[in-house]
Scaffold this motif. Structure first.
Motif, PDB file in Angstrom:
ATOM      1  N   ALA A   4      41.389  33.240  15.391  1.00 22.43           N
ATOM      2  CA  ALA A   4      41.862  33.298  16.772  1.00 22.43           C
ATOM      3  C   ALA A   4      40.879  34.079  17.641  1.00 22.43           C
ATOM      4  O   ALA A   4      40.272  35.047  17.182  1.00 22.43           O
ATOM      5  N   VAL A   5      40.725  33.645  18.873  1.00 23.38           N
ATOM      6  CA  VAL A   5      39.934  34.372  19.864  1.00 23.38           C
ATOM      7  C   VAL A   5      40.851  34.732  21.023  1.00 23.38           C
ATOM      8  O   VAL A   5      41.560  33.876  21.567  1.00 23.38           O
ATOM      9  N   LEU A   6      40.848  36.010  21.377  1.00 21.79           N
ATOM     10  CA  LEU A   6      41.710  36.553  22.422  1.00 21.79           C
ATOM     11  C   LEU A   6      40.852  36.832  23.652  1.00 21.79           C
ATOM     12  O   LEU A   6      39.899  37.602  23.580  1.00 21.79           O
ATOM     13  N   LEU A   7      41.180  36.206  24.766  1.00 22.84           N
ATOM     14  CA  LEU A   7      40.345  36.262  25.968  1.00 22.84           C
ATOM     15  C   LEU A   7      41.066  36.944  27.113  1.00 22.84           C
ATOM     16  O   LEU A   7      42.125  36.482  27.565  1.00 22.84           O
ATOM     17  N   ASP A   8      40.501  38.055  27.588  1.00 22.17           N
ATOM     18  CA  ASP A   8      40.958  38.619  28.849  1.00 22.17           C
ATOM     19  C   ASP A   8      40.696  37.589  29.952  1.00 22.17           C
ATOM     20  O   ASP A   8      39.824  36.730  29.814  1.00 22.17           O
ATOM     21  N   CYS A   9      41.437  37.697  31.038  1.00 29.31           N
ATOM     22  CA  CYS A   9      41.242  36.736  32.135  1.00 29.31           C
ATOM     23  C   CYS A   9      40.265  37.271  33.180  1.00 29.31           C
ATOM     24  O   CYS A   9      39.109  36.872  33.216  1.00 29.31           O
ATOM     25  N   ASP A  10      40.707  38.196  34.010  1.00 31.29           N
ATOM     26  CA  ASP A  10      39.905  38.652  35.149  1.00 31.29           C
ATOM     27  C   ASP A  10      38.676  39.430  34.709  1.00 31.29           C
ATOM     28  O   ASP A  10      38.776  40.420  33.981  1.00 31.29           O
ATOM     29  N   GLY A  11      37.503  38.970  35.160  1.00 31.67           N
ATOM     30  CA  GLY A  11      36.245  39.600  34.781  1.00 31.67           C
ATOM     31  C   GLY A  11      35.680  39.088  33.476  1.00 31.67           C
ATOM     32  O   GLY A  11      34.552  39.402  33.118  1.00 31.67           O
ATOM     33  N   THR A  12      36.460  38.279  32.765  1.00 30.84           N
ATOM     34  CA  THR A  12      36.027  37.731  31.471  1.00 30.84           C
ATOM     35  C   THR A  12      36.043  36.210  31.522  1.00 30.84           C
ATOM     36  O   THR A  12      35.005  35.560  31.484  1.00 30.84           O
ATOM     37  N   LEU A  13      37.219  35.642  31.608  1.00 29.75           N
ATOM     38  CA  LEU A  13      37.345  34.189  31.696  1.00 29.75           C
ATOM     39  C   LEU A  13      36.983  33.700  33.103  1.00 29.75           C
ATOM     40  O   LEU A  13      36.481  32.592  33.285  1.00 29.75           O
ATOM     41  N   VAL A  14      37.250  34.552  34.076  1.00 28.70           N
ATOM     42  CA  VAL A  14      36.872  34.271  35.461  1.00 28.70           C
ATOM     43  C   VAL A  14      36.000  35.404  35.973  1.00 28.70           C
ATOM     44  O   VAL A  14      36.098  36.543  35.506  1.00 28.70           O
ATOM     45  N   SER A  15      35.147  35.107  36.939  1.00 27.92           N
ATOM     46  CA  SER A  15      34.150  36.075  37.389  1.00 27.92           C
ATOM     47  C   SER A  15      34.678  37.054  38.430  1.00 27.92           C
ATOM     48  O   SER A  15      34.014  38.037  38.758  1.00 27.92           O
ATOM     49  N   LYS A  16      35.867  36.804  38.938  1.00 31.89           N
ATOM     50  CA  LYS A  16      36.464  37.647  39.976  1.00 31.89           C
ATOM     51  C   LYS A  16      37.913  37.923  39.615  1.00 31.89           C
ATOM     52  O   LYS A  16      38.524  37.149  38.884  1.00 31.89           O
ATOM     53  N   ASP A  17      38.463  39.027  40.094  1.00 25.28           N
ATOM     54  CA  ASP A  17      39.873  39.292  39.849  1.00 25.28           C
ATOM     55  C   ASP A  17      40.691  38.317  40.706  1.00 25.28           C
ATOM     56  O   ASP A  17      40.790  38.476  41.925  1.00 25.28           O
ATOM     57  N   VAL A  18      41.256  37.324  40.046  1.00 18.46           N
ATOM     58  CA  VAL A  18      41.936  36.272  40.804  1.00 18.46           C
ATOM     59  C   VAL A  18      43.289  36.726  41.338  1.00 18.46           C
ATOM     60  O   VAL A  18      43.832  36.084  42.248  1.00 18.46           O
ATOM     61  N   LEU A  19      43.842  37.816  40.801  1.00 18.11           N
ATOM     62  CA  LEU A  19      45.053  38.346  41.416  1.00 18.11           C
ATOM     63  C   LEU A  19      44.735  38.818  42.835  1.00 18.11           C
ATOM     64  O   LEU A  19      45.513  38.597  43.766  1.00 18.11           O
ATOM     65  N   THR A  26      48.827  36.264  51.183  1.00 20.33           N
ATOM     66  CA  THR A  26      49.691  37.101  52.021  1.00 20.33           C
ATOM     67  C   THR A  26      48.890  38.111  52.843  1.00 20.33           C
ATOM     68  O   THR A  26      49.456  39.046  53.421  1.00 20.33           O
ATOM     69  N   GLY A  27      47.562  37.945  52.866  1.00 21.85           N
ATOM     70  CA  GLY A  27      46.722  38.848  53.638  1.00 21.85           C
ATOM     71  C   GLY A  27      46.515  40.201  52.989  1.00 21.85           C
ATOM     72  O   GLY A  27      46.132  41.170  53.664  1.00 21.85           O
ATOM     73  N   LYS A  28      46.739  40.283  51.658  1.00 18.67           N
ATOM     74  CA  LYS A  28      46.670  41.567  50.958  1.00 18.67           C
ATOM     75  C   LYS A  28      45.500  41.653  49.976  1.00 18.67           C
ATOM     76  O   LYS A  28      45.500  42.511  49.099  1.00 18.67           O
ATOM     77  N   GLU A  29      44.496  40.788  50.113  1.00 19.96           N
ATOM     78  CA  GLU A  29      43.404  40.779  49.145  1.00 19.96           C
ATOM     79  C   GLU A  29      42.665  42.114  49.114  1.00 19.96           C
ATOM     80  O   GLU A  29      42.382  42.650  48.031  1.00 19.96           O
ATOM     81  N   GLN A  30      42.333  42.665  50.254  1.00 24.05           N
ATOM     82  CA  GLN A  30      41.579  43.917  50.287  1.00 24.05           C
ATOM     83  C   GLN A  30      42.395  45.078  49.738  1.00 24.05           C
ATOM     84  O   GLN A  30      41.862  45.934  49.023  1.00 24.05           O
ATOM     85  N   GLU A  31      43.686  45.114  50.039  1.00 26.11           N
ATOM     86  CA  GLU A  31      44.545  46.174  49.501  1.00 26.11           C
ATOM     87  C   GLU A  31      44.651  46.069  47.986  1.00 26.11           C
ATOM     88  O   GLU A  31      44.613  47.079  47.277  1.00 26.11           O
ATOM     89  N   SER A  32      44.788  44.854  47.490  1.00 28.18           N
ATOM     90  CA  SER A  32      44.860  44.641  46.051  1.00 28.18           C
ATOM     91  C   SER A  32      43.564  45.068  45.376  1.00 28.18           C
ATOM     92  O   SER A  32      43.575  45.732  44.329  1.00 28.18           O
ATOM     93  N   ASP A  33      42.445  44.701  45.968  1.00 28.91           N
ATOM     94  CA  ASP A  33      41.139  45.059  45.424  1.00 28.91           C
ATOM     95  C   ASP A  33      40.959  46.576  45.373  1.00 28.91           C
ATOM     96  O   ASP A  33      40.445  47.119  44.390  1.00 28.91           O
ATOM     97  N   LYS A  34      41.381  47.283  46.395  1.00 31.74           N
ATOM     98  CA  LYS A  34      41.261  48.742  46.446  1.00 31.74           C
ATOM     99  C   LYS A  34      42.065  49.387  45.322  1.00 31.74           C
ATOM    100  O   LYS A  34      41.580  50.278  44.612  1.00 31.74           O
ATOM    101  N   ILE A  35      43.301  48.941  45.142  1.00 32.80           N
ATOM    102  CA  ILE A  35      44.155  49.480  44.081  1.00 32.80           C
ATOM    103  C   ILE A  35      43.542  49.196  42.713  1.00 32.80           C
ATOM    104  O   ILE A  35      43.518  50.063  41.828  1.00 32.80           O
ATOM    105  N   ASN A  36      43.030  47.970  42.531  1.00 34.13           N
ATOM    106  CA  ASN A  36      42.444  47.580  41.259  1.00 34.13           C
ATOM    107  C   ASN A  36      41.227  48.439  40.909  1.00 34.13           C
ATOM    108  O   ASN A  36      41.068  48.901  39.776  1.00 34.13           O
ATOM    109  N   LYS A  37      40.357  48.682  41.895  1.00 24.35           N
ATOM    110  CA  LYS A  37      39.173  49.497  41.662  1.00 24.35           C
ATOM    111  C   LYS A  37      39.548  50.940  41.335  1.00 24.35           C
ATOM    112  O   LYS A  37      38.935  51.577  40.463  1.00 24.35           O
TER     113      LYS A  37
END
Length: 217
Positions: A4-19, A26-37
């Motif tokens: 079995a191979v276990l794959l993280d999604c954001d930053g691994t399977l995809v190049s950007k945090d898709v959440l 909803t206009g919250k991309e920058q707020e989400s990005d700030k919290i994530n960082k």
């Protein structure tokens, strides 16, 4: 033997945090990005940062999510090649993430991955109502979910390889028999058996090390 191979999604399977990307609905991309960082920098801990970000999506529908990702999927280079190789060699693929099931389902279908493990927001039909800590089986919900799948398939953790990119993957690196860090962030490479860059296709040779004898490479 690798099964079995276990794959993280954001930053691994995809190049950007898709959440973050989907929070743009909803206009919250920058707020989400700030919290994530801040979370990845260790300034925020626990489930609260993730819960806050998911709750930015209240009222968003699965149809809106799919349309957003149809515009640009952000697939990591080599993602399709790796998943095709795993399928051809009967190696189980599991996408795991703190991301929500409606997003992970999109990538599961796109890449024909076998299983997904993620967060389950409350839904009203295809509309997201939100999420709370009570909706998580535990802080290590990704390990719990992956372990349940492997147990049902009679696969031992030491027969699995994890691929991730950040400290959020540390518990999965410790869980699996082998680990690969791709484009590692914030020191996660110190906990990985292998490090690769740029393309998930570079993981195929590592998978082959445990799938076939070295003389056959």
């Amino acid at each position: 033997m690798l099964r079995a191979v276990l794959l993280d999604c954001d930053g691994t399977l995809v190049s950007k945090d898709v959440l973050d990307v989907v929070c743009g609905i909803t206009g919250k991309e920058q707020e989400s990005d700030k919290i994530n960082k801040e979370f990845h920098a260790g300034k925020l801990t626990g489930l609260t940062p993730l819960i806050t970000r998911i709750n930015f999506l209240k009222g968003v529908t699965i149809s809106q999510i799919n349309q957003k990702l149809d515009d640009k999927s952000y697939l990591m280079p080599g993602a399709r090649e790796l998943l095709i190789y795993l399928k051809q060699n009967s190696i189980v693929s599991i996408i795991y993430s703190g991301n929500i099931i409606p997003i992970l389902s999109y990538y599961q279908k796109l890449l024909a991955a076998d299983y997904i493990v993620g967060t389950h927001p409350k839904m009203n039909g295809d509309e997201i109502l939100g999420i709370s800590e009570d909706d998580f089986p535990g802080r290590d919900f990704k390990v719990i979910g992956v372990r349940d799948i492997l147990n049902n398939l009679s696969i031992q953790p030491d027969e699995a390889l994890t691929i991730g990119d950040s400290p959020a993957d540390k518990t999965m690196f410790e869980f699996a028999g082998k680990s690969v860090a791709i484009n590692p962030k914030n020191g996660i490479e110190e906990f990985a058996d292998y490090v690769i860059k740029d393309s998930l296709a570079n993981a195929i040779k590592i998978v082959q090390l445990y799938k076939v004898p070295n003389d056959d490479l």
